[in-house]
Each structure stands twice: as C-alpha cells, then as structure tokens.
Design a protein around this motif. Structure first.
Motif, PDB file in Angstrom:
ATOM      1  N   TYR A  46      18.507   0.545  22.004  1.00  0.00           N
ATOM      2  CA  TYR A  46      16.755   0.652  22.147  1.00  0.00           C
ATOM      3  C   TYR A  46      16.191  -0.494  22.611  1.00  0.00           C
ATOM      4  O   TYR A  46      16.581  -1.826  22.658  1.00  0.00           O
ATOM      5  CB  TYR A  46      16.234   1.073  20.620  1.00  0.00           C
ATOM      6  CG  TYR A  46      16.710   0.223  19.574  1.00  0.00           C
ATOM      7  CD1 TYR A  46      15.831  -0.823  19.488  1.00  0.00           C
ATOM      8  CD2 TYR A  46      17.760   0.465  18.771  1.00  0.00           C
ATOM      9  CE1 TYR A  46      16.329  -1.622  18.416  1.00  0.00           C
ATOM     10  CE2 TYR A  46      18.020  -0.584  17.712  1.00  0.00           C
ATOM     11  CZ  TYR A  46      17.221  -1.477  17.380  1.00  0.00           C
ATOM     12  OH  TYR A  46      17.446  -2.644  16.661  1.00  0.00           O
ATOM     13  N   ASN A  47      15.045  -0.173  23.230  1.00  0.00           N
ATOM     14  CA  ASN A  47      14.411  -1.396  23.778  1.00  0.00           C
ATOM     15  C   ASN A  47      13.367  -2.206  22.441  1.00  0.00           C
ATOM     16  O   ASN A  47      12.816  -1.397  21.671  1.00  0.00           O
ATOM     17  CB  ASN A  47      12.989  -0.994  24.808  1.00  0.00           C
ATOM     18  CG  ASN A  47      13.755  -0.508  25.936  1.00  0.00           C
ATOM     19  OD1 ASN A  47      14.639  -1.171  26.290  1.00  0.00           O
ATOM     20  ND2 ASN A  47      13.072   0.178  26.677  1.00  0.00           N
ATOM     21  N   LYS A  48      13.531  -3.471  22.453  1.00  0.00           N
ATOM     22  CA  LYS A  48      13.058  -3.973  21.245  1.00  0.00           C
ATOM     23  C   LYS A  48      11.522  -4.059  21.350  1.00  0.00           C
ATOM     24  O   LYS A  48      10.809  -4.260  20.325  1.00  0.00           O
ATOM     25  CB  LYS A  48      13.628  -5.272  21.053  1.00  0.00           C
ATOM     26  CG  LYS A  48      14.898  -5.332  20.467  1.00  0.00           C
ATOM     27  CD  LYS A  48      15.434  -6.690  20.229  1.00  0.00           C
ATOM     28  CE  LYS A  48      17.105  -6.733  19.795  1.00  0.00           C
ATOM     29  NZ  LYS A  48      17.849  -6.156  20.839  1.00  0.00           N
ATOM     30  N   VAL A  49      10.824  -4.290  22.482  1.00  0.00           N
ATOM     31  CA  VAL A  49       9.592  -4.041  23.012  1.00  0.00           C
ATOM     32  C   VAL A  49       8.959  -2.845  23.979  1.00  0.00           C
ATOM     33  O   VAL A  49       9.896  -2.552  24.545  1.00  0.00           O
ATOM     34  CB  VAL A  49       9.415  -5.509  23.753  1.00  0.00           C
ATOM     35  CG1 VAL A  49       7.897  -5.617  24.120  1.00  0.00           C
ATOM     36  CG2 VAL A  49       9.669  -6.791  22.992  1.00  0.00           C
ATOM     37  N   SER A  50       8.012  -2.434  23.252  1.00  0.00           N
ATOM     38  CA  SER A  50       7.427  -1.209  24.242  1.00  0.00           C
ATOM     39  C   SER A  50       5.852  -1.374  24.018  1.00  0.00           C
ATOM     40  O   SER A  50       5.262  -2.081  23.073  1.00  0.00           O
ATOM     41  CB  SER A  50       8.023   0.111  23.500  1.00  0.00           C
ATOM     42  OG  SER A  50       7.637   0.118  22.221  1.00  0.00           O
ATOM     43  N   GLY A  51       5.389  -0.614  25.042  1.00  0.00           N
ATOM     44  CA  GLY A  51       3.895  -0.437  24.903  1.00  0.00           C
ATOM     45  C   GLY A  51       2.973  -1.776  25.204  1.00  0.00           C
ATOM     46  O   GLY A  51       1.913  -1.931  24.497  1.00  0.00           O
TER      47      GLY A  51
END
Length: 720
Positions: free
Chosen positions: A623-628
């Motif tokens: 998963y991406n650790k950073v989003s938005g």
C-alpha cells in the motif's frame, strides 16, 4: 410434348404471382403492387377494358411508377402477363421500428422482490452532481434539496459547458417511477448538488451537502463519489461517520480504481458507512483471438460505445496515439495507444477513416476504464491492457493476421474497475458488499443512458435500504447494514469465492435483507496489522435470532496457513428473539507467514450457512504510505501555506520537497515532520519567501526502519 408444356405452364403460374405470406383461398381477394414500364394512365385504361373485375387501389408516379391493385389470384395472374408490367410485389405489413425496449437492472431486481415495499415515505438524499428533476420518471418523486456549489435551492444538473448527467442516473436507479422503475419507486428523492461542472467538487462542498441532508431529515443518503485517500482519518470520512451516528443510513460507492488492492478511497473508507463495490452479472464478454495463438485478449467496452459484437474476422492496423491522419484503416480494426488526444477523438477519427472497430491499448501497466463523452458511433470502441496491445502488434499486426471476436461466458464477476480494500491504518475490509455496476441503464437529462461504475452499484443498495427502512422503521443504520451483509451471497471465481477485499460479504440479496432469519454484527473480522513476531488477537461477534424458531450454529474450523492457528466458538444455540456473543481468536507466528494481505471466510454452519469475512496484514505490504496530498496558499500565515495528507503508518520522518513541473528544478524543502503518527497530517508549508506561481510537483519522502519511499503529487500555486 403435351406433358412438357403442361409442366412449363404450371411453373409460370406458381412463380408469376407472389402470394402473400399466408396463402389466399382461390376466391379471396388480395392486393399487390405492380411496377410499370410506362405511364400509369394508359395502362389503367387498358386494364379497365381487359380486366374490369380488378380494382385500382392507388397510383404511384413520383418516386415509383406503378399501381396498387386488388383482385382474386386468378385475375391478378392475368394482369402480371401484360406487356407493360415490369415486376409485381405482395403488399407487406410494416410496423414502427421505434426503439428496442429498454432493459433496466432495477426491473430485474424488483421482479425478484417478494414483498410489497416501495420505499413509500422514506427520504433518500443523493449527494452528487444534482438531478434533472424535470425528467418524467423523476419529477413525481423529487421532493427538494440544496446546491452547495452555487449555494441556492436549485440542485439542477450542470447544463451547457461541463454538463453533467451522473446524479440523474443515480437518482433513477434509486427511485425512478415512470418508464423506468427504480428499486424504491415511491421513495422521496432529495438532491444535494456538491459536484459542479465536469462532476468535480471539494471536500467542503461534500461535507456541506451532508450537513444539509442530515438537517433535512434524510433516512438514507447515497454518495456515489470519492477520492484516492485510502485511510479512515479524512474529513469526509469523519462526516459520514457522524451522519451514521445521528441515525442516517449512508451508502458510499467504493470507487473505480481497481483491480489493485488498497484502492478504495474516502469516504468509502468509513467504518460505519455501507461501502458498495460493483459486480458484473452473469454475462458474455468479447474476447479476441489470433489464428494459431493460444493466448486471448479481453476487451473492456468503453462507456457509451456500441457492444463489441463483430461477427467476422478483421485485419488490424496500429495507428499510434492517433494524432496524425489515419491511413489504411478502412475495413480494419484500428489499434490506438492511449494518450495524446481524448478517446472520443480517436474513435471519431477511426470511424471517419472507415474502421470497423477501435481498440485503445493502455500506456501503462494494466487495464483502464473510460467513456466517449457522449459521442454516439455505430462502431464498437474497446479498451485493452498495455500488455495485450503489445501482444496484438507482435502477433497480429506484424504477422498480417486477422483477429476474430468470440463471446465467452464469465458468470457473476467482481467488476475489474471496482476498487479493492483493505483500508490502511484501520486495516478494515472494504467494500462491504456488491451490487450491479456494469452496463446499468438509467435516467439522464433528455432520456436514458447506460453507464458503469461503483457509482451505479451504490444506488441499488441505497434503494434497498429505503425498502428496509419502510419495512423496519425502528431499525437503526447499524441494523440495516448488518442485515444487508449477513444476507449477502458470495460470488465465486470457479470454485473459490472472490476474496473479502474484493466482494466483502458478497452480492446483495434483497429478499433475505428485508426478512432475515438472523443478523450478525461486528463482522467482518478485521484483526489488523501483525507487527509482532508472535501476534495474538481476539475479536467478538454477536448473532441475533429474529425468527420464531431456535437457531443452532457451529463455526467450522478454518484451514490454517503456516504460522496461523484459530480458536473458534463451540455450538451456539439461540432462542427466538434472543442474541448470543462469541469470540474468535487468531494466533500468528510471523516467522512462517508470507508478507501482505491474508484474508478469507469463517463459516457458521446451520440450516443456512453464513460466511464471516476476515482479514489481517503481515507487516510489509504494497500500500501507499502517503495519499491525498494537498497544498494550499495562505499568505497571511507565518509560513505562507498549509499542507495536508494521509499517513498510513507510523514512520520516523516525512520530508516535503517542491519541484517546478516540467524542468523539475528543485525549489527547496517546504516541510519536515519528525515521528508523525498515522492518520491525517497537516501543518504549515514554507512558501512565504518564495516567488512561486504555476505548476509544481510536491515530492513526499517517507523514512522508516524499512527504508525510504517517495510519492509525487502535482500542485498548482496561484502566486501573490
């Protein structure tokens, strides 16, 4: 000789006069049309003299030279032998072609409902692009709303530039009542326009719409919208949770970013909302074959396209992105590469150049999903993966092979575009269940249109929720959700069910949701992230018996993976109207477990079997650790700007660097955050003394004990 002449004359009699489809009796009069060599007037005069028993019904002398004439078969046979007759035609019956009767998935579902409920008296709020409340199928049920884009009481779809149809389509699935009948055809529909031209809006507008809907007493709210923030700690997610806490059933579309895991976005990440993924009902799908090759290519038809039903083999021509004039595609399938110009322009150029069909190959790994922006062409337009595009160039284009279309049965499927879970930080299973989301016909301004997406799946569930609230007015939002997930039916990929993070509890079952025998709460079972070498966690669930008979259930011990062991409850005996709690314990030895997502179903066996989805995550996953990520200006602030993003897990440090878009010139570091905790991270960004205006790239670098990961986000700065 006499014998042969007799045969010849008989043949002339049978072929000279074309009888109507149903043979006429010898004395029955029929009408035919005869085509003449010369003008009709002299022929009619001669006809009256030679065959006075025939009746001239009509004369034709503008686009056709002939007459319609009525008489017996014997008399008409004499007519067709006259020298001036070129041909004769039976009178056929013609009927208006009109349009093929529309087929609505809502009709299929309503036909299965074994109850009288219609959603009468239930208020359903639709937070979307607005509604064309003048549509004849919606005007009777439209009851009001609000526009948080223009801040007025007229939530009409955007018209003109940036026109929208999405909200009207969603509204039809929920509560149309006309030529189309929605799931809850007597529900009261309220429109809250939070998405403006082009279907775009902000968190502020969505939250304001939720506020209005709750204040106006909605029983059910549908949100067929979302973003890419895969985490529970985001403003729209919090707003949805609060609406549920206040008693509203909130249904949210999972998103269209599948088929990868971790793609469900806010507010579908809400723990309390009913998150809906899209299924493709049992159907046939177009598959492309190349002679002599065992591999096949799956085609995803673009929204708004004709169905891909080419019934012959065709050559295929690769045309790049299609920005240059197309040559040599007439009578062929045009194979484009994605990019350069919109899909609709590619398709239109191919059609004008004589192509029989259009394929658009992705320009990055995997499949994509798109539409034709309202363009209506008589040829099919389909999407294929990047890998499939390269394969077709090698095996068909370069080898001068013709490709064939075959239709293969898929059975019930999870739609490839449907976003998958789980959710970072909370590690919960999403979606909660599935509903139809492929090729959904519904209302749009001016008529009807087929669209696809989880946006179309969610309103099916919102409509069912309205029926449930009518049937059980005392049920709260949690009870509605639990009844839906308990009664849902798993769909299978051959003999194995699709995993929980793709289908949740399964496909919606309306009848069982309206009248469940039991309801299971605290499911699905999300055990979280297993960070410790020896992990142990116990979760509880409750079974409520709503029937008039005792219920006996026993949990089947699951097949354990290496490093995994379970403790499950013994037999549960639940009297009518009572409930019972039970525990499930999971123990893990991480040394023997593979990295990533571990998921499946625990089975409660009884007269009817029930499946409880479960999930846990081994410490490393993709998963991406950073989003938005968002960057906003505020020149009155000490630092000149504000940043905000979602962080999936605890890390040692986060650094935000700014680069000019295009040249990638490094502007500098605008923020450094030490030991940030998971969730929404926000703070001041150092923009004050920088001369900034235009497009930039924010690069967020995360440092942890696992190493370093960087994520890029485009931003635009207006400047002072």
């Amino acid at each position: 000789m006499r014998f042969y002449i007799s045969i010849f004359l008989t043949f002339v009699i049978l072929s000279g006069f074309s009888a109507p489809p149903t043979p006429a009796a010898p004395e029955e009069e029929v009408t035919i049309i005869v085509e003449l060599k010369e003008d009709t007037a002299p022929f009619i005069s001669e006809l009256k003299r030679r065959l006075p028993r025939l009746e001239v019904v009509a004369e034709y002398d503008t686009i056709f030279n002939g007459i319609a004439i009525r008489g017996t078969a014997e008399e008409l046979e004499k007519l067709v032998r006259m020298d001036n007759v070129v041909n004769q035609y039976p009178v056929q019956t013609y009927r208006s072609l009109g349009e093929k009767p529309l087929s609505f998935t809502t009709e299929d579902i309503r036909n299965r409902i074994q109850s009288p409920y219609t959603g009468e008296g239930i208020k359903v709020g639709i937070i979307d692009t607005g509604i064309d409340y003048t549509h004849p199928d919606l005007e009777a049920n439209y009851s009001g709303g609000f526009d948080t884009v223009d801040f007025d009481e007229n939530p009409m779809e955007t018209e003109g530039e940036g026109k929208t149809v999405h909200g009207t389509h969603v509204a039809g699935v929920i509560g149309a009542n006309g030529e189309m009948e929605g799931i809850a055809p007597e529900a009261e529909l309220f429109a809250y326009r939070a998405l403006g031209p082009g279907g775009v809006g902000s968190s502020v507008q969505v939250i304001a719409a939720l506020e209005e809907a709750v204040k106006q007493g909605m029983d059910v709210i549908n949100l067929s919208l979302g973003n890419d923030v895969n985490g529970p700690d985001w403003p729209t997610t919090h707003a949805v949770n609060k609406a549920v806490e206040l008693g509203v059933v909130v249904v949210v579309a999972a998103g269209n970013s599948g088929p990868d895991s971790w793609t469900v976005g806010s507010p579908a990440t809400s723990s309390d909302a009913i998150t809906v993924g899209a299924s493709a009902l049992s159907m046939k799908a177009p598959i492309l074959k190349v002679p002599g090759e065992r591999s096949k290519v799956a085609v995803q038809v673009l929204s708004g396209s004709q169905k891909w039903k080419l019934d012959k083999k065709y050559p295929i021509e690769y045309v790049g992105t299609g920005e240059k004039d197309l040559e040599n595609v007439s009578g062929k399938i045009a194979l484009f590469e994605r990019g350069g110009i919109p899909f609709s322009q590619k398709a239109l150029r191919a059609y004008k150049a004589g192509a029989k069909g259009v394929l658009i190959a992705n320009n990055e790994k995997g499949m994509f999903y798109g539409g034709l922006d309202g363009l209506n062409l008589p040829i099919p337009v389909g999407a294929i993966s990047q890998e499939a595009g390269k394969w077709l160039v090698e095996k068909a284009v370069q080898q001068n092979q013709w490709i064939e279309t075959v239709q293969e049965s898929l059975g019930d499927q999870v739609a490839p575009f449907s976003s998958r879970g789980p959710v970072t930080t909370s590690w919960e299973i999403k979606p909660d269940l599935l509903a139809p989301g492929v090729d959904i016909m519904s209302t749009v301004p001016g008529g009807y249109q087929a669209l696809q997406g989880t946006s179309m799946a969610a309103p099916h569930v919102a409509g069912v929720a309205a029926l449930m609230k009518e049937a059980h007015p005392d049920w709260n939002a949690e009870q509605v959700k639990n009844a839906l997930t308990t009664s849902a039916q798993l769909i299978y990929n051959k003999e194995t069910p699709f995993p929980p993070t793709q289908q949740g509890a399964g496909f919606i079952d309306v009848n069982k949701a309206l009248d469940p025998e039991i309801v299971i709460s605290a499911a699905p079972l999300s055990f979280g992230k297993a960070d410790d070498t020896f992990f142990r966690k116990k979760l509880s669930f409750k079974v409520e018996n709503l029937s008039d008979e005792p219920v006996q259930l026993q949990m089947e011990r699951p097949k354990s993976e290496n490093g995994e062991s379970w403790t499950v409850p013994m037999t549960m005996e639940i009297p009518p109207g009572k409930s019972e709690e039970a525990d499930v314990e999971l123990r893990l030895n991480n040394a023997f477990l593979e990295e990533g997502i571990h998921e499946g179903y625990l089975t409660l066996k009884g007269d009817t079997d029930y499946q409880l989805p479960y999930v846990y995550v081994k410490e490393r996953s993709d998963y991406n650790k950073v989003s938005g990520f968002e960057l906003t200006q505020n020149w009155n602030d000490e630092k000149g700007g504000m940043y905000r993003f979602h962080l999936a897990e605890q890390v040692e440090k986060v650094t935000i660097d700014l680069y000019r878009s295009g040249t990638l010139l490094n502007i500098g570091t605008i923020a450094e955050i030490d030991q940030p905790r998971p969730g929404m991270i926000e703070g001041g960004a150092g923009l004050k003394n920088l001369d900034l205006k235009g497009a930039y790239l924010a690069v967020v670098t995360v440092n942890s004990n696992e190493g370093s990961d960087s994520y890029s986000f485009p931003v635009y700065i207006e400047g002072e």
